[in-house]
Design a protein around this motif. Sequence first.
Motif: not given
Length: 166
Positions: A29-31, A57-65, A69-72
């Motif tokens: 998933h390129y994005p 990690l404070s530069l990202f919101d909860s979705k971004g964080k 940790f997910k598979d690419l």
Amino acid sequence: PVLDTEDAWVSVEGPVSIVELALEQKRIHYPLVEHQFVLCTILYAIMRFSLKSVKPLSLFDSKGKNAFFKDLTSIQLLPSGDMDPNVLSIRQQFLLKVVSAAVQTLCSSQKDKEVSEEELFPFEKGKNWPTLAADLAQYLQISEDLVRRHYVCELYSYGMDHLGEE
């Protein structure tokens, strides 16, 4: 893709070819890869300029964080266009710190020894940190003009007027 093989190769025994292994892999998933790249660039900037008070990690919101940790190959929900103003403020401060640190490093080394930028950053040949920060601003939903204006102000404050005018 369709791979044509000759009849002589069909009966060959042995390990699977690298082409067949590559075709069996799930598509990424390129994005999500792009999201990981932004984090790597942030971490590299923190390391390069020894920015001690930055929590990446404070530069990202909860979705971004969660996406880190997910598979690419999985399709993940990435941050949308609506961002928390606090996160945007932290991102803006981080980018301005990177630009300030890059200009400070460049100017202090040039005043000490008259060293060129390529000699100062031998492994970063062709890497212009202020430009990279402006590009990163696009991904982090910060105004590129704000970063560029800060870069010009930093150049003037360090007495590099000829670069600031450019």
